[in-house]
Design a protein around this motif. Structure first.
Motif, PDB file in Angstrom:
ATOM      1  N   LYS A 102       0.853  -1.190   0.000  1.00 45.20           N
ATOM      2  CA  LYS A 102       0.000   0.000   0.000  1.00 45.20           C
ATOM      3  C   LYS A 102       0.888   1.238   0.000  1.00 45.20           C
ATOM      4  CE  LYS A 102      -4.013  -1.850   2.330  1.00 45.20           C
ATOM      5  NZ  LYS A 102      -3.976  -2.847   3.327  1.00 45.20           N
ATOM      6  N   GLU A 103       0.374   2.307  -0.589  1.00 47.77           N
ATOM      7  CA  GLU A 103       1.060   3.594  -0.457  1.00 47.77           C
ATOM      8  C   GLU A 103       0.644   4.158   0.895  1.00 47.77           C
ATOM      9  OE1 GLU A 103       3.105   6.155  -2.792  1.00 47.77           O
ATOM     10  OE2 GLU A 103       1.290   7.294  -3.209  1.00 47.77           O
ATOM     11  N   LEU A 104       1.619   4.424   1.734  1.00 52.83           N
ATOM     12  CA  LEU A 104       1.354   4.907   3.082  1.00 52.83           C
ATOM     13  C   LEU A 104       1.530   6.412   3.135  1.00 52.83           C
ATOM     14  CD1 LEU A 104       3.557   2.303   4.995  1.00 52.83           C
ATOM     15  CD2 LEU A 104       1.167   2.071   4.307  1.00 52.83           C
ATOM     16  N   GLU A 105       0.621   7.068   3.831  1.00 48.33           N
ATOM     17  CA  GLU A 105       0.786   8.488   4.117  1.00 48.33           C
ATOM     18  C   GLU A 105       1.405   8.587   5.502  1.00 48.33           C
ATOM     19  OE1 GLU A 105      -2.522  11.184   3.587  1.00 48.33           O
ATOM     20  OE2 GLU A 105      -3.365   9.818   2.095  1.00 48.33           O
ATOM     21  N   ILE A 106       2.470   9.353   5.608  1.00 47.21           N
ATOM     22  CA  ILE A 106       3.174   9.498   6.873  1.00 47.21           C
ATOM     23  C   ILE A 106       2.952  10.909   7.392  1.00 47.21           C
ATOM     24  CG2 ILE A 106       5.383   9.300   8.064  1.00 47.21           C
ATOM     25  CD1 ILE A 106       4.530   6.706   6.673  1.00 47.21           C
ATOM     26  N   GLU A 107       2.661  10.996   8.672  1.00 43.47           N
ATOM     27  CA  GLU A 107       2.473  12.292   9.322  1.00 43.47           C
ATOM     28  C   GLU A 107       3.335  12.299  10.578  1.00 43.47           C
ATOM     29  OE1 GLU A 107      -1.259  14.960  10.947  1.00 43.47           O
ATOM     30  OE2 GLU A 107      -1.680  13.123   9.839  1.00 43.47           O
ATOM     31  N   TYR A 108       3.910  13.429  10.869  1.00 44.69           N
ATOM     32  CA  TYR A 108       4.821  13.548  11.997  1.00 44.69           C
ATOM     33  C   TYR A 108       4.217  14.439  13.066  1.00 44.69           C
ATOM     34  CZ  TYR A 108       7.743  11.643   8.392  1.00 44.69           C
ATOM     35  OH  TYR A 108       8.233  10.846   7.396  1.00 44.69           O
ATOM     36  N   ASP A 109       4.694  14.274  14.279  1.00 45.55           N
ATOM     37  CA  ASP A 109       4.240  15.070  15.411  1.00 45.55           C
ATOM     38  C   ASP A 109       5.435  15.871  15.911  1.00 45.55           C
ATOM     39  OD1 ASP A 109       2.675  15.993  17.615  1.00 45.55           O
ATOM     40  OD2 ASP A 109       1.650  14.075  17.731  1.00 45.55           O
ATOM     41  N   THR A 110       5.360  16.362  17.101  1.00 43.25           N
ATOM     42  CA  THR A 110       6.453  17.136  17.688  1.00 43.25           C
ATOM     43  C   THR A 110       7.723  16.308  17.773  1.00 43.25           C
ATOM     44  OG1 THR A 110       4.809  18.304  18.988  1.00 43.25           O
ATOM     45  CG2 THR A 110       7.082  18.528  19.690  1.00 43.25           C
ATOM     46  N   TYR A 111       7.599  15.013  18.062  1.00 42.06           N
ATOM     47  CA  TYR A 111       8.742  14.120  18.215  1.00 42.06           C
ATOM     48  C   TYR A 111       8.852  13.284  16.951  1.00 42.06           C
ATOM     49  CZ  TYR A 111       7.339  15.751  22.704  1.00 42.06           C
ATOM     50  OH  TYR A 111       6.954  16.573  23.720  1.00 42.06           O
ATOM     51  N   GLN A 112       9.923  13.488  16.170  1.00 42.06           N
ATOM     52  CA  GLN A 112      10.020  12.849  14.867  1.00 42.06           C
ATOM     53  C   GLN A 112      11.047  11.733  14.798  1.00 42.06           C
ATOM     54  OE1 GLN A 112      10.731  16.312  12.463  1.00 42.06           O
ATOM     55  NE2 GLN A 112       8.569  16.765  12.321  1.00 42.06           N
ATOM     56  N   ASP A 113      11.832  11.560  15.847  1.00 43.71           N
ATOM     57  CA  ASP A 113      12.810  10.479  15.840  1.00 43.71           C
ATOM     58  C   ASP A 113      13.069  10.046  17.280  1.00 43.71           C
ATOM     59  OD1 ASP A 113      14.350  12.636  16.794  1.00 43.71           O
ATOM     60  OD2 ASP A 113      15.344  12.918  14.890  1.00 43.71           O
ATOM     61  N   ASP A 114      13.668   8.863  17.423  1.00 42.23           N
ATOM     62  CA  ASP A 114      13.934   8.369  18.774  1.00 42.23           C
ATOM     63  C   ASP A 114      15.419   8.065  18.955  1.00 42.23           C
ATOM     64  OD1 ASP A 114      14.426   5.845  17.639  1.00 42.23           O
ATOM     65  OD2 ASP A 114      12.645   4.911  18.466  1.00 42.23           O
ATOM     66  N   LYS A 115      15.770   7.652  20.154  1.00 44.24           N
ATOM     67  CA  LYS A 115      17.180   7.419  20.491  1.00 44.24           C
ATOM     68  C   LYS A 115      17.792   6.231  19.752  1.00 44.24           C
ATOM     69  CE  LYS A 115      15.932   4.782  24.608  1.00 44.24           C
ATOM     70  NZ  LYS A 115      15.961   4.742  26.055  1.00 44.24           N
ATOM     71  N   PHE A 116      16.974   5.426  19.090  1.00 45.63           N
ATOM     72  CA  PHE A 116      17.470   4.268  18.348  1.00 45.63           C
ATOM     73  C   PHE A 116      17.644   4.580  16.860  1.00 45.63           C
ATOM     74  CE2 PHE A 116      15.060   2.502  21.971  1.00 45.63           C
ATOM     75  CZ  PHE A 116      16.120   1.912  22.636  1.00 45.63           C
ATOM     76  N   GLY A 117      17.428   5.832  16.470  1.00 42.36           N
ATOM     77  CA  GLY A 117      17.591   6.214  15.070  1.00 42.36           C
ATOM     78  C   GLY A 117      16.387   5.929  14.200  1.00 42.36           C
ATOM     79  N   ARG A 118      15.257   5.645  14.816  1.00 42.67           N
ATOM     80  CA  ARG A 118      14.043   5.380  14.049  1.00 42.67           C
ATOM     81  C   ARG A 118      13.245   6.670  13.896  1.00 42.67           C
ATOM     82  NH1 ARG A 118      12.075   0.569  17.900  1.00 42.67           N
ATOM     83  NH2 ARG A 118      12.276   2.340  19.288  1.00 42.67           N
ATOM     84  N   ILE A 119      12.604   6.800  12.769  1.00 45.50           N
ATOM     85  CA  ILE A 119      11.697   7.906  12.540  1.00 45.50           C
ATOM     86  C   ILE A 119      10.403   7.557  13.279  1.00 45.50           C
ATOM     87  CG2 ILE A 119      10.477   9.234  10.768  1.00 45.50           C
ATOM     88  CD1 ILE A 119      13.601   9.276  10.557  1.00 45.50           C
ATOM     89  N   LEU A 120       9.787   8.530  13.931  1.00 43.54           N
ATOM     90  CA  LEU A 120       8.513   8.325  14.627  1.00 43.54           C
ATOM     91  C   LEU A 120       7.407   8.995  13.827  1.00 43.54           C
ATOM     92  CD1 LEU A 120       9.608   9.198  18.277  1.00 43.54           C
ATOM     93  CD2 LEU A 120       9.322   6.920  17.279  1.00 43.54           C
ATOM     94  N   GLY A 121       6.307   8.290  13.627  1.00 40.49           N
ATOM     95  CA  GLY A 121       5.232   8.908  12.855  1.00 40.49           C
ATOM     96  C   GLY A 121       3.919   8.181  12.958  1.00 40.49           C
TER      97      GLY A 121
END
Length: 174
Positions: A102-121
């Motif tokens: 599927k084509e995913l739509e990604i939306e971000y919040d105030t926190y966009q990444d974590d201490k493990f190098g992952r994008i948060l969304g």
């Protein structure tokens, strides 16, 4: 401007360490925008690292997957069982069934990444007939679906701002 994107160059530009892997990956994939890093005020607006649309390359677990840019995205506000925990395989399979091909739509919040190098969304997909109760304006919030189908638990981030979709990330509300 250097001819190569190096760790030293990124450190000298004071680019957040969390973005280094993404910038290097984007460069390897042919992105040359790093040559204009001096002009970027907000590194989180770099769409090669923080895309607004993507596809899944692989599902890592019930709340994390690899995007086509090579970076990992973790679903914000939830926590699915980790490898070796009860429910890991079921959570991973369920997430894969929701987002693969599927084509995913990604939306971000105030926190966009974590201490493990992952994008948060937040991940949005088109509404499915079997999960119509989770539809919001013809699309579903995957984070909410995973939580409310009991494949993950809610995460409340202490000492942080309230998440944009907190109201939908309440496991008691369906």
């Amino acid at each position: 401007m250097p001819k190569k994107l190096t760790r030293q160059y990124l450190d000298n530009k004071k680019i957040p360490k969390i973005l280094v892997a993404g910038l290097i990956m984007a460069s390897v994939l042919g992105w040359t925008g790093w040559q204009n890093l001096d002009k970027i005020n907000n590194y989180y607006q770099i769409r090669q690292i923080f895309p607004s649309k993507t596809k899944v390359v692989s599902v890592i677990d019930g709340d994390t997957f690899t995007m086509k840019n090579g970076l990992s995205l973790r679903l914000l506000g939830i926590d699915a069982p980790n490898r070796g925990d009860v429910g890991y395989e079921e959570g991973k399979s369920y997430l894969a069934s929701l987002i693969t091909d599927k084509e995913l739509e990604i939306e971000y919040d105030t926190y966009q990444d974590d201490k493990f190098g992952r994008i948060l969304g937040y991940v949005w997909i088109p509404c499915g007939q079997s999960l119509i109760i989770f539809c919001h304006e013809n699309k579903m919030l995957v984070n909410e679906v995973i939580l409310k189908t009991n494949h993950a638990k809610r995460v409340i981030y202490s000492n942080r701002k309230k998440l944009r979709y907190d109201m939908w990330l309440n496991p008691q509300l369906k």
